[in-house]
Scaffold this active site. Structure first.
Site, PDB file in Angstrom:
ATOM      1  N   ASP A 129       0.845  -1.197   0.000  1.00  0.00           N
ATOM      2  CA  ASP A 129       0.000   0.000   0.000  1.00  0.00           C
ATOM      3  C   ASP A 129       0.880   1.246   0.000  1.00  0.00           C
ATOM      4  O   ASP A 129       1.267   1.743   1.052  1.00  0.00           O
ATOM      5  CB  ASP A 129      -0.923  -0.023   1.222  1.00  0.00           C
ATOM      6  CG  ASP A 129      -1.940   1.106   1.198  1.00  0.00           C
ATOM      7  OD1 ASP A 129      -1.980   1.854   0.207  1.00  0.00           O
ATOM      8  OD2 ASP A 129      -2.694   1.256   2.181  1.00  0.00           O
ATOM      9  N   TRP A 130       1.204   1.723  -1.199  1.00  0.00           N
ATOM     10  CA  TRP A 130       1.975   2.964  -1.375  1.00  0.00           C
ATOM     11  C   TRP A 130       1.058   3.977  -2.049  1.00  0.00           C
ATOM     12  O   TRP A 130       0.660   3.783  -3.200  1.00  0.00           O
ATOM     13  CB  TRP A 130       3.196   2.729  -2.263  1.00  0.00           C
ATOM     14  CG  TRP A 130       4.309   1.947  -1.633  1.00  0.00           C
ATOM     15  CD1 TRP A 130       4.390   1.484  -0.349  1.00  0.00           C
ATOM     16  CD2 TRP A 130       5.522   1.542  -2.278  1.00  0.00           C
ATOM     17  NE1 TRP A 130       5.564   0.817  -0.153  1.00  0.00           N
ATOM     18  CE2 TRP A 130       6.287   0.841  -1.319  1.00  0.00           C
ATOM     19  CE3 TRP A 130       6.033   1.706  -3.563  1.00  0.00           C
ATOM     20  CZ2 TRP A 130       7.543   0.301  -1.613  1.00  0.00           C
ATOM     21  CZ3 TRP A 130       7.281   1.170  -3.859  1.00  0.00           C
ATOM     22  CH2 TRP A 130       8.031   0.482  -2.892  1.00  0.00           C
ATOM     23  N   GLU A 131       0.753   5.061  -1.370  1.00  0.00           N
ATOM     24  CA  GLU A 131      -0.238   5.991  -1.908  1.00  0.00           C
ATOM     25  C   GLU A 131       0.255   7.423  -2.061  1.00  0.00           C
ATOM     26  O   GLU A 131      -0.508   8.283  -2.505  1.00  0.00           O
ATOM     27  CB  GLU A 131      -1.490   5.971  -1.021  1.00  0.00           C
ATOM     28  CG  GLU A 131      -2.150   4.608  -0.922  1.00  0.00           C
ATOM     29  CD  GLU A 131      -3.437   4.622  -0.112  1.00  0.00           C
ATOM     30  OE1 GLU A 131      -4.269   5.523  -0.336  1.00  0.00           O
ATOM     31  OE2 GLU A 131      -3.604   3.741   0.759  1.00  0.00           O
ATOM     32  N   ALA A 132       1.512   7.719  -1.698  1.00  0.00           N
ATOM     33  CA  ALA A 132       1.981   9.104  -1.745  1.00  0.00           C
ATOM     34  C   ALA A 132       2.083   9.620  -3.174  1.00  0.00           C
ATOM     35  O   ALA A 132       1.722  10.765  -3.458  1.00  0.00           O
ATOM     36  CB  ALA A 132       3.324   9.231  -1.036  1.00  0.00           C
ATOM     37  N   LYS A 144      -0.655  15.571  -4.930  1.00  0.00           N
ATOM     38  CA  LYS A 144       0.489  14.814  -5.453  1.00  0.00           C
ATOM     39  C   LYS A 144       1.291  15.609  -6.485  1.00  0.00           C
ATOM     40  O   LYS A 144       2.333  15.135  -6.951  1.00  0.00           O
ATOM     41  CB  LYS A 144       0.011  13.489  -6.060  1.00  0.00           C
ATOM     42  CG  LYS A 144      -0.546  12.507  -5.035  1.00  0.00           C
ATOM     43  CD  LYS A 144      -1.056  11.257  -5.699  1.00  0.00           C
ATOM     44  CE  LYS A 144      -1.450  10.202  -4.677  1.00  0.00           C
ATOM     45  NZ  LYS A 144      -2.457  10.679  -3.714  1.00  0.00           N
TER      46      LYS A 144
END
Length: 435
Positions: A129-132, A144
């Site tokens: 879970d990488w959301e940056a 972003k």
């Protein structure tokens, strides 16, 4: 067609029998699986509330933890040295993927995977879970956009005499190349260390079909999104499962647009799998039991639009996610338990059993039922005139009792077709493949 349909005149199912088939690989030859990705053990340990999901044929880690033998999720702080910017614009591990050490990241990731998944034969879900930031330049808008801004600044500092278009082009290439190296490299390492795990990134692919206020909302992915997703073929090729998000935004509540929203998000996952050359790539959408960022439970019709829609399109299953914030109080835990016991649990049993029965009746037990395009509203739900859910005396798993009528089987054949498991072929998956 009628000759093919199995004469299931007295087929009785119990969840105990179904659960016994889980040991070994989690998903192969299993039409539809619901995985519980929630820390609801806190409800029992801190508040004495037992949210028992096992009676509804839900797969959960021992102790219902976020990480275990059936399901492990890695948040950004738990896997390697993921580069990102804080909300105040401070860089962490370099901020940008092209400004960070991939070697250092993989070295730490190696240790993190071994610590989180000690069993070499792990065959569960492995979700990152990488959301940056997002790996496509065009998708880094709004908050972003800092990744595009800082990427431009990095190139401009190195080449102060370059014109803006050249800076833009090089910054985009550097960012996307580094993002690919980080994401693909992390998946490759995970697959090398735990080769049976279903490795993939949460939230991919996305359809970006959020224009809910449009009077002509159809749920389709906006123009250009598919072309951008096609540029992520390297990601689909390295993934061993796809985990799109079908969280229901709160703005959808009561609008009647949820089914369209979910339909196209799940369909996009299947589309990219086929485009990447792997039509058997498992698709397991992430679902919340609440409308997103609220404490409003999804009503029954929204469960049909999320879990039911996923099953009807031939998803391998769904992952049910519950935030730790929803388990902080005894009252919230009791609410989750009541919802599971009265609404969510019986629905999961219904759709899971419907998918299994359709697989057996229509696909020889060697494939999943997939809704025909001519019946866009059809769901794999059992006919209440044919089946009933019964409590097991003394507790334990619920029993689903009943029989598929010839009319039930005929309707399945009209509304659904088969997608065969690897190793099987023919319209009803009745023949083994020669390769």
């Amino acid at each position: 067609m009628a000759a093919h349909l199995l004469p299931i005149c007295a087929l009785f199912l119990t969840l105990l029998d179904m659960a016994q088939g889980f040991r070994g690989p989690l998903l192969p030859n299993r039409p539809f699986t619901t995985v519980w990705n929630a820390n609801t053990q806190w409800c029992l340990e801190r508040h004495g509330v037992d949210v028992d999901v096992s009676v509804f044929d839900v797969v959960a880690n021992p102790g219902q933890t976020f990480r275990g033998p059936d399901m492990t999720i890695f948040y950004s702080s738990q896997l390697g040295t993921y580069p990102y910017y804080t909300p105040t614009g401070e860089p962490v591990f370099g901020g940008l993927p092209q400004n960070a050490s991939l070697i250092a990241h993989l070295a730490r990731t190696f240790q993190d995977i071994l610590a989180a998944i000690p069993a070499p034969d792990f065959s569960g879900l492995a979700v990152i879970d990488w959301e940056a930031w997002r790996p496509r330049w065009a998708f880094n808008w709004d908050t972003k956009d800092i990744y595009r801004q800082r990427s431009r600044a990095l190139v401009q500092a190195q080449h102060p005499d370059w014109p803006a278009p050249q800076v833009e082009a090089v910054a985009q290439d550097q960012f996307q190349g580094a993002a690919r190296a980080w994401m693909a490299g992390t998946l490759q390492l995970g697959r090398a260390l735990r080769p049976r795990g279903l490795w993939g990134f949460y939230g991919f692919p996305d359809c970006y079909n959020y224009d809910f206020l449009s009077p002509n909302y159809t749920g389709q992915c906006p123009s250009g999104i598919r072309a951008q997703n096609d540029q992520l073929g390297w990601l689909w090729g390295q993934s061993r499962a796809l985990y799109p998000s079908i969280y229901m935004p709160a703005v959808l509540e009561g609008t009647g647009k949820s089914q369209m929203y979910v339909q196209h998000r799940v369909a996009e996952a299947f589309r990219v799998a086929v485009a990447a050359g792997d039509p058997n790539l498992p698709v397991l959408p992430y679902v919340q039991i609440f409308y997103d960022t609220t404490n409003h439970f999804l009503p029954l019709d929204e469960l049909e639009h999320s879990l039911g829609e996923s099953a009807a399109q031939g998803a391998a299953g769904v992952v049910l996610w519950v935030s730790w914030e929803n388990t902080r109080t005894k009252e919230s835990c009791q609410a989750i338990k009541e919802y599971m016991d009265t609404t969510l649990g019986p629905f999961i049993l219904n759709v899971t059993s419907g998918a299994l029965l359709c697989s057996q009746a229509l696909c020889s037990g060697h494939g999943r039922c997939v809704r025909r395009t001519s019946h866009p509203k059809a769901l794999l739900l059992l006919n209440p005139a044919s089946f009933s859910i019964q409590l097991t005396p003394g507790g334990g798993p619920l029993s689903l009792r009943g029989a598929l009528s010839l009319e039930d089987q005929a309707q399945m054949a009209v509304e659904f077709k088969c997608r065969c498991y690897p190793g099987w072929q023919a319209p009803w998956c009745e023949r083994k493949s020669m390769w």
